[in-house]
Write a protein that holds these residues in place. Structure first.
Motif, short mmCIF file in Angstrom:
data_model
loop_
_atom_site.label_atom_id
_atom_site.label_comp_id
_atom_site.label_asym_id
_atom_site.label_seq_id
_atom_site.Cartn_x
_atom_site.Cartn_y
_atom_site.Cartn_z
N GLU A 117 0.83 -1.21 0.00
CA GLU A 117 0.00 0.00 0.00
C GLU A 117 0.87 1.25 0.00
OE1 GLU A 117 -2.54 -0.64 3.37
OE2 GLU A 117 -4.01 -1.76 2.18
N ALA A 140 2.20 1.63 -3.52
CA ALA A 140 1.13 2.11 -4.41
C ALA A 140 0.90 3.60 -4.21
CB ALA A 140 -0.14 1.32 -4.16
N LYS A 144 1.57 6.61 -7.05
CA LYS A 144 0.27 7.06 -7.55
C LYS A 144 0.36 8.04 -8.74
CE LYS A 144 -4.26 7.97 -5.77
NZ LYS A 144 -4.80 6.63 -5.71
N THR A 190 -0.73 3.03 -12.12
CA THR A 190 -2.00 2.58 -11.57
C THR A 190 -1.86 1.12 -11.14
OG1 THR A 190 -2.77 1.89 -13.74
CG2 THR A 190 -3.39 4.09 -13.02
N VAL A 191 -2.61 0.74 -10.13
CA VAL A 191 -2.59 -0.64 -9.65
C VAL A 191 -3.56 -1.44 -10.52
CG1 VAL A 191 -3.03 -2.16 -7.69
CG2 VAL A 191 -2.02 0.09 -7.32
N SER A 199 -3.76 -4.99 -10.57
CA SER A 199 -4.38 -6.04 -9.76
C SER A 199 -4.03 -5.77 -8.29
CB SER A 199 -3.92 -7.43 -10.20
OG SER A 199 -2.57 -7.65 -9.87
N GLN A 200 -5.05 -5.74 -7.48
CA GLN A 200 -4.88 -5.45 -6.05
C GLN A 200 -4.05 -6.55 -5.39
OE1 GLN A 200 -5.80 -2.67 -4.50
NE2 GLN A 200 -6.56 -1.90 -6.45
N LYS A 230 -2.82 -9.64 -3.55
CA LYS A 230 -3.47 -10.90 -3.18
C LYS A 230 -2.40 -11.91 -2.78
CE LYS A 230 -4.04 -12.51 -7.91
NZ LYS A 230 -4.54 -11.63 -8.92
N MET A 241 1.15 -7.86 -6.42
CA MET A 241 0.41 -6.70 -6.88
C MET A 241 1.00 -6.32 -8.23
SD MET A 241 0.04 -2.95 -5.07
CE MET A 241 1.71 -2.40 -5.28
#
Length: 192
Positions: A143, A146, A150, A154-155, A157-158, A160, A168
């Motif tokens: 996070e 990310a 910014k 862009t993200v 895939s979140q 996991k 990610m």
């Protein structure tokens, strides 16, 4: 029983199996319907090949052309199409959940460099041993990354969890680096 391999592309000269064909001249003009033997004779008189360009038509359509030149032009067109095709690379950067700030900044710099070149970046957090008990630490690192990226990425895939790793995927924002580079160069010229 030896099978003859069918050549790639259209049938030419003696390979044409139809008895009658609609003939097109070198200049693209319609010459009408001819027997294939007569069409072959017309092509050979001009020192060219008879090429079946529409085998499923009734009758098949054949054209008088220089087949070697035609194949060469097709190869050049295919090569140009491949050059224009954008190949998107996916680079990978591995982090640990207890990464130090210096290491984090260095790896973030590498991710920025990959993004600047237009590659997508797969960010992986590797967990070992007891670190698996605290996946939130890895999530915090992702996070934070990310948030730092910014303006540039862009993200896709979140984050996991997969086994002992957390993934990610980030992709560059088009034009983000152009604007930032322009702003940085303006800032440098104002300071001097």
């Amino acid at each position: 029983m030896c099978k003859i391999a069918k050549s790639e592309g259209p049938r030419i000269n003696g390979e044409i199996t139809a008895r009658v064909c609609r003939l097109i001249g070198v200049d693209g003009s319609q010459l009408g319907q001819f027997g294939v033997r007569d069409a072959l004779r017309i092509a050979s008189e001009q020192g060219l090949d008879l090429v079946e360009i529409a085998p499923n038509a009734e009758p098949p359509v054949c054209k008088v052309m220089d087949y070697g030149k035609y194949k060469y032009e097709q190869a050049i067109k295919a090569k140009q199409a491949r050059k224009k095709q954008a190949k998107v690379e996916v680079k990978e950067m591995k982090f640990r959940p207890k990464i130090d700030t210096g290491d984090y900044e260095t790896k973030k710099g590498h991710v920025m460099r990959f993004l600047k070149k237009g590659a997508r970046v797969k960010v992986t957090i590797m967990f070992r041993g007891r670190e698996m008990a605290h996946p939130e630490q890895g999530l915090n690192v992702l996070e934070r990354l990310a948030a730092d990226l910014k303006p540039y990425a862009t993200v896709e895939s979140q984050p996991k969890m997969e086994g002992r790793n957390m993934h990610m995927l980030v992709a560059p924002i088009k034009g983000a680096f152009d604007e930032k580079a322009a702003e940085a160069s303006e800032k440098d010229t104002k300071e001097n």
